[in-house]
Design a protein around this motif. Structure first.
Motif, mmCIF file in Angstrom:
data_model
loop_
_atom_site.group_PDB
_atom_site.id
_atom_site.type_symbol
_atom_site.label_atom_id
_atom_site.label_comp_id
_atom_site.label_asym_id
_atom_site.label_seq_id
_atom_site.Cartn_x
_atom_site.Cartn_y
_atom_site.Cartn_z
ATOM 1 N N LEU A 301 -1.158 64.418 35.074
ATOM 2 C CA LEU A 301 -0.140 64.265 34.049
ATOM 3 C C LEU A 301 1.086 65.100 34.427
ATOM 4 O O LEU A 301 0.954 66.172 35.026
ATOM 5 N N VAL A 302 2.246 64.608 34.082
ATOM 6 C CA VAL A 302 3.482 65.348 34.393
ATOM 7 C C VAL A 302 3.434 66.724 33.737
ATOM 8 O O VAL A 302 3.763 67.741 34.349
ATOM 9 N N GLU A 303 2.995 66.750 32.491
ATOM 10 C CA GLU A 303 2.767 67.993 31.758
ATOM 11 C C GLU A 303 1.424 67.880 31.051
ATOM 12 O O GLU A 303 1.056 66.799 30.590
ATOM 13 N N PRO A 304 0.650 68.960 30.960
ATOM 14 C CA PRO A 304 -0.611 68.907 30.221
ATOM 15 C C PRO A 304 -0.385 68.363 28.814
ATOM 16 O O PRO A 304 0.600 68.700 28.153
ATOM 17 N N ALA A 305 -1.312 67.494 28.375
ATOM 18 C CA ALA A 305 -1.073 66.807 27.105
ATOM 19 C C ALA A 305 -2.378 66.507 26.391
ATOM 20 O O ALA A 305 -3.456 66.467 26.989
ATOM 21 N N THR A 306 -2.256 66.283 25.087
ATOM 22 C CA THR A 306 -3.365 65.796 24.260
ATOM 23 C C THR A 306 -3.043 64.426 23.686
ATOM 24 O O THR A 306 -3.887 63.814 23.049
ATOM 25 N N ASP A 307 -1.832 63.953 23.920
ATOM 26 C CA ASP A 307 -1.375 62.691 23.350
ATOM 27 C C ASP A 307 -2.153 61.510 23.929
ATOM 28 O O ASP A 307 -2.289 61.369 25.149
ATOM 29 N N ALA A 308 -2.661 60.639 23.060
ATOM 30 C CA ALA A 308 -3.483 59.505 23.482
ATOM 31 C C ALA A 308 -2.719 58.558 24.396
ATOM 32 O O ALA A 308 -3.270 58.045 25.379
ATOM 33 N N ALA A 309 -1.460 58.317 24.079
ATOM 34 C CA ALA A 309 -0.669 57.391 24.890
ATOM 35 C C ALA A 309 -0.496 57.914 26.310
ATOM 36 O O ALA A 309 -0.550 57.148 27.280
ATOM 37 N N GLU A 310 -0.298 59.224 26.449
ATOM 38 C CA GLU A 310 -0.112 59.793 27.783
ATOM 39 C C GLU A 310 -1.405 59.756 28.583
ATOM 40 O O GLU A 310 -1.408 59.474 29.787
ATOM 41 N N ILE A 311 -2.524 60.031 27.926
ATOM 42 C CA ILE A 311 -3.815 59.986 28.615
ATOM 43 C C ILE A 311 -4.156 58.562 29.014
ATOM 44 O O ILE A 311 -4.621 58.292 30.125
ATOM 45 N N GLU A 312 -3.886 57.617 28.113
ATOM 46 C CA GLU A 312 -4.124 56.210 28.438
ATOM 47 C C GLU A 312 -3.233 55.772 29.601
ATOM 48 O O GLU A 312 -3.687 55.080 30.525
ATOM 49 N N GLY A 313 -1.969 56.187 29.572
ATOM 50 C CA GLY A 313 -1.055 55.816 30.644
ATOM 51 C C GLY A 313 -1.503 56.361 31.990
ATOM 52 O O GLY A 313 -1.428 55.676 33.017
ATOM 53 N N ALA A 314 -2.003 57.609 31.996
ATOM 54 C CA ALA A 314 -2.490 58.200 33.244
ATOM 55 C C ALA A 314 -3.728 57.468 33.747
ATOM 56 O O ALA A 314 -3.894 57.265 34.951
ATOM 57 N N ALA A 315 -4.601 57.067 32.814
ATOM 58 C CA ALA A 315 -5.801 56.331 33.204
ATOM 59 C C ALA A 315 -5.445 54.994 33.848
ATOM 60 O O ALA A 315 -6.017 54.594 34.864
ATOM 61 N N LEU A 316 -4.480 54.298 33.253
ATOM 62 C CA LEU A 316 -4.072 52.999 33.800
ATOM 63 C C LEU A 316 -3.366 53.175 35.148
ATOM 64 O O LEU A 316 -3.504 52.336 36.050
ATOM 65 N N ALA A 317 -2.631 54.266 35.294
ATOM 66 C CA ALA A 317 -1.997 54.547 36.581
ATOM 67 C C ALA A 317 -3.060 54.824 37.646
ATOM 68 O O ALA A 317 -2.937 54.379 38.797
ATOM 69 N N ALA A 318 -4.106 55.551 37.258
ATOM 70 C CA ALA A 318 -5.208 55.806 38.194
ATOM 71 C C ALA A 318 -5.910 54.500 38.565
ATOM 72 O O ALA A 318 -6.300 54.299 39.717
ATOM 73 N N LEU A 319 -6.054 53.614 37.582
ATOM 74 C CA LEU A 319 -6.696 52.324 37.850
ATOM 75 C C LEU A 319 -5.906 51.528 38.883
ATOM 76 O O LEU A 319 -6.486 50.784 39.686
ATOM 77 N N ASP A 320 -4.611 51.692 38.887
ATOM 78 C CA ASP A 320 -3.776 50.973 39.856
ATOM 79 C C ASP A 320 -4.078 51.398 41.288
ATOM 80 O O ASP A 320 -3.703 50.699 42.239
ATOM 81 N N GLY A 321 -4.754 52.533 41.442
ATOM 82 C CA GLY A 321 -5.113 52.983 42.774
ATOM 83 C C GLY A 321 -6.259 52.206 43.394
ATOM 84 O O GLY A 321 -6.531 52.340 44.587
ATOM 85 N N PHE A 322 -6.938 51.402 42.585
ATOM 86 C CA PHE A 322 -8.040 50.576 43.101
ATOM 87 C C PHE A 322 -7.468 49.256 43.607
ATOM 88 O O PHE A 322 -6.950 48.453 42.832
ATOM 89 N N THR A 323 -7.571 49.037 44.889
ATOM 90 C CA THR A 323 -6.998 47.824 45.483
ATOM 91 C C THR A 323 -7.994 46.676 45.527
ATOM 92 O O THR A 323 -7.599 45.514 45.583
ATOM 93 N N GLU A 324 -9.281 46.994 45.503
ATOM 94 C CA GLU A 324 -10.295 45.935 45.525
ATOM 95 C C GLU A 324 -10.485 45.367 44.118
ATOM 96 O O GLU A 324 -10.662 46.119 43.164
#
Length: 340
Positions: A301-324
């Motif tokens: 995360l750009v800054e440590p957070a508890t916000d659901a939207a930011e955590i969800e956004g980071a999770a989806l960004a991590a998912l984009d790392g899966f190419t298969e």
């Protein structure tokens, strides 16, 4: 510093808690995992010693466990029961006049000045009398030695491992027998001809530094020599992360659905993070492809957070790392807290 460190490890902890509630199952192979239905997808959380004799172990698919041990009794995971049992055991340890460092559900370090065997036997007796559970205790001059000693004391025994006996006991074992070395690192070491603990202990720290990094290389050598200067600390155990995962009974073939499921899991994790009143610094997504290949990707995360939207956004960004884009049988999301 105290002279001795004890590593207290509860034997077959989850299975043992279940056997306390179901004494009629003693002596039978018991497997705990998922919702207790071995016809469904899921993995073994723990297995009794009787089940382990059939090759059943933590992380094994439940269906495979059922094939290896068709007479096993399968039980669902009951985290609340294990949490309560763990709290009772740690309370017993804290009654001692010693520093207690809790490592998790079923293990802790205890620092003592003298009579380590006597203290170990006292711990075993008090834990048994208070909870009905058995534990093994490893004794060492540091935490690493104590942790490694415990395995030689199981089940329900006491074993002492010191700098003087380290090489004799561990020298011929493969490097991944050491606490902190996994299969991947062991394979990389084997590529350089280092296959045993003794060979790693005799390696040149600077040569390993050039291959594994200035910190990791020398640390591997110290590990193989049984050296550890980290003290046992009595600060309360604090979880480093919160996670949620789901095993799907039918593979997810549609990656739009995978994306929706990751978002759903991320929101659940965000709720757990908010309840902790601590900020998440990184989010990791786990994908288990069919039939059973697991991969992970993380996003800071750009800054440590508890916000659901930011955590969800980071999770989806991590998912984009899966190419298969292969069929998926399990998804998980983990939020890692900032270090405090």
């Amino acid at each position: 510093m105290t002279r001795w460190v004890l590593h207290v490890d509860l034997d077959q902890f989850v299975a043992a808690v279940e056997l306390l509630r179901r004494p009629e199952l003693r002596g039978r192979p018991v497997v705990v995992g998922g919702d207790g239905d071995p016809t469904k997808r899921g993995v073994v959380s723990t297995a009794s010693y009787e089940a382990r004799e059939y090759g059943v172990h933590s992380g094994l698919p439940l269906r495979t466990a059922a094939r290896r041990c068709p007479d096993a009794v399968f039980l669902p995971v009951d985290r609340e029961a294990y949490d309560e049992a763990s709290r009772e055991v740690m309370a017993v340890l804290r009654e001692l006049d010693a520093v207690v460092e809790v490592l998790g559900w079923d293990e802790a370090f205890v620092a003592v000045d003298d009579d380590p065997e006597g203290t170990a036997r006292l711990i075993q007796r008090r834990v048994r009398e208070s909870t009905g559970l058995e534990c093994s205790v490893g004794i060492g001059e540091n935490k690493l030695q104590a942790k490694m000693a415990t395995g030689f004391g199981k089940p329900a025994g006491v074993f002492r491992l010191t700098g003087g006996t380290w090489s004799e006991v561990l020298g011929d074992l493969p490097t991944d027998a050491l606490w902190g070395i996994g299969a991947k690192t062991a394979r990389r070491l084997a590529e350089t001809g280092i296959r045993t603990v003794a060979q790693l202990a005799a390696a040149d720290p600077q040569a390993l530094a050039a291959r594994y990094g200035p910190a990791t290389g020398p640390w591997l050598v110290r590990l193989a020599r049984g050296e550890d200067d980290s003290p046992a600390v009595g600060t309360p155990y604090v979880a480093r992360s919160r996670s949620r995962e789901t095993t799907y009974q039918q593979d997810l073939d549609d990656w739009d659905e995978v994306r929706r499921e990751v978002a759903r899991l991320a929101r659940r994790v965000a709720g757990d993070v908010a309840a902790e009143r601590r900020a998440a610094a990184r989010v990791v997504v786990k994908v288990r492809y069919a039939p059973f290949v697991t991969r992970t990707h993380g996003e800071a995360l750009v800054e440590p957070a508890t916000d659901a939207a930011e955590i969800e956004g980071a999770a989806l960004a991590a998912l984009d790392g899966f190419t298969e884009r292969r069929p998926v049988r399990l998804l998980g999301v983990r939020a890692e807290f900032t270090r405090e």
